[in-house]
Enzyme design. Sequence first.
Site, PDB file in Angstrom:
ATOM      1  N   HIS A  94       0.843  -1.198   0.000  1.00  0.00           N
ATOM      2  CA  HIS A  94       0.000   0.000   0.000  1.00  0.00           C
ATOM      3  C   HIS A  94       0.874   1.243   0.000  1.00  0.00           C
ATOM      4  CE1 HIS A  94       0.339  -0.883   4.429  1.00  0.00           C
ATOM      5  NE2 HIS A  94       0.536   0.416   4.492  1.00  0.00           N
ATOM      6  N   HIS A  96       1.994   3.744   1.673  1.00  0.00           N
ATOM      7  CA  HIS A  96       2.558   4.435   2.834  1.00  0.00           C
ATOM      8  C   HIS A  96       4.079   4.372   2.710  1.00  0.00           C
ATOM      9  CE1 HIS A  96      -1.183   4.101   5.657  1.00  0.00           C
ATOM     10  NE2 HIS A  96      -1.187   5.206   4.944  1.00  0.00           N
ATOM     11  N   ASP A  98       6.481   3.543   4.477  1.00  0.00           N
ATOM     12  CA  ASP A  98       7.282   2.394   4.944  1.00  0.00           C
ATOM     13  C   ASP A  98       7.215   1.211   3.966  1.00  0.00           C
ATOM     14  OD1 ASP A  98       4.611   2.413   5.827  1.00  0.00           O
ATOM     15  OD2 ASP A  98       5.003   1.110   7.536  1.00  0.00           O
ATOM     16  N   HIS A  99       6.397   1.320   2.916  1.00  0.00           N
ATOM     17  CA  HIS A  99       6.336   0.241   1.915  1.00  0.00           C
ATOM     18  C   HIS A  99       6.656   0.700   0.495  1.00  0.00           C
ATOM     19  CE1 HIS A  99       4.582  -1.919   5.219  1.00  0.00           C
ATOM     20  NE2 HIS A  99       3.645  -0.996   5.327  1.00  0.00           N
ATOM     21  N   HIS A 172      -7.136   0.818   5.017  1.00  0.00           N
ATOM     22  CA  HIS A 172      -5.868   1.339   5.552  1.00  0.00           C
ATOM     23  C   HIS A 172      -5.307   2.417   4.607  1.00  0.00           C
ATOM     24  CE1 HIS A 172      -2.233   1.095   7.976  1.00  0.00           C
ATOM     25  NE2 HIS A 172      -1.544   1.087   6.854  1.00  0.00           N
ATOM     26  N   TYR A 204      -7.275   7.531  12.670  1.00  0.00           N
ATOM     27  CA  TYR A 204      -8.144   7.284  11.511  1.00  0.00           C
ATOM     28  C   TYR A 204      -9.601   7.556  11.898  1.00  0.00           C
ATOM     29  CZ  TYR A 204      -4.984   5.109   8.069  1.00  0.00           C
ATOM     30  OH  TYR A 204      -4.020   4.876   7.129  1.00  0.00           O
ATOM     31  N   HIS A 238       4.195  -6.366   6.979  1.00  0.00           N
ATOM     32  CA  HIS A 238       5.129  -6.342   8.113  1.00  0.00           C
ATOM     33  C   HIS A 238       5.317  -7.776   8.614  1.00  0.00           C
ATOM     34  CE1 HIS A 238       5.348  -1.944   8.966  1.00  0.00           C
ATOM     35  NE2 HIS A 238       4.152  -1.932   8.415  1.00  0.00           N
TER      36      HIS A 238
HETATM   37 ZN    ZN Z   1       0.497   1.566   6.293  1.00  0.00          ZN
END
Ligand code: ZN
Length: 288
Positions: A94, A96, A98-99, A172, A204, A238
């Site tokens: 997705h 974000h 961190d990915h 998400h 959220y 993760h």
């Molecule tokens: Zn995320």
Amino acid sequence: MFKARILSLLVALLFAAALRSQTPASWTTPLPPFKIVGNLYYVGSEDLAAYLIVTPQGGILINSNLASSPAQIKRSVEALGFKFSDVKILLISHAHYDHCAGSAEIKRLTGAKYEVMDADVPVVESGGATDFNYGMDKSMHFPPTKVDRVLHDGDRVELGGTVLTARLTAGHTKGTTTWTLDEQEGGKTLHVVIVGSPNVNPGYKLVGNKQYPQIAADYQHEFEVLKSLPCDIFLGAHGGYFDMLAKIQRMNAGDKSAFVDPGAYKAYITDREQAFEAELKKQQAGRS
Ligand SMILES: [Zn+2]
């Protein structure tokens, strides 16, 4: 004048330190790469997952992780005996940072085609500025990256005889993608599910969200999709989703099927759905 410059330098240093402290050590701690099953390998860090699928026509990489991660991912690919420049397709879980923050660098290093779920494309191409929740938060931004193929729910990504299916599991992010593929091992077909994220992040808004009005319905749809997927090998964006470090220990102790864990998949989805429902009820009651 001099004092003001020292002060602004100090503020900048403190700001940088605060940003860095948001990044858990497990996101950047290297992990020896390993084969999960068939032609599927783990090339991420201790917690930020990245997967390499090796085919006769080149590699598919899932997740580019942090802006600083490509060097770690490249080392892992090479430690397995493969060439990083053979990566032909780049996918993500997705949009974000961190990915997907490393995607621009990985495209530059490999020339891979970047294939992203439709609703995540504007976020990826704006470097996070159009994210429904974090758009105004510069610490969550990342290098904007051009998408080469826009994916839709159910689309197939094929290379050298391997087929991945992109399942839209939004909530998400608007385009969170769960990847599924089948692997053959010992004459058996094993269904692999790489969960995009079922998590409701702190802050959220599930009720009355002007930036994302259908967020709660999307999460509910996500859980229906995740519950419908056959799963033998449970993976995710993760390592923490599927208790990876414990499974590596079992694998290293000789357990050849350490990653075959359909029960853990079911339990995880149930747990995350309950967490979502509890948060939704709390917000609907106005206690958010
Ligand atoms: Zn995320």
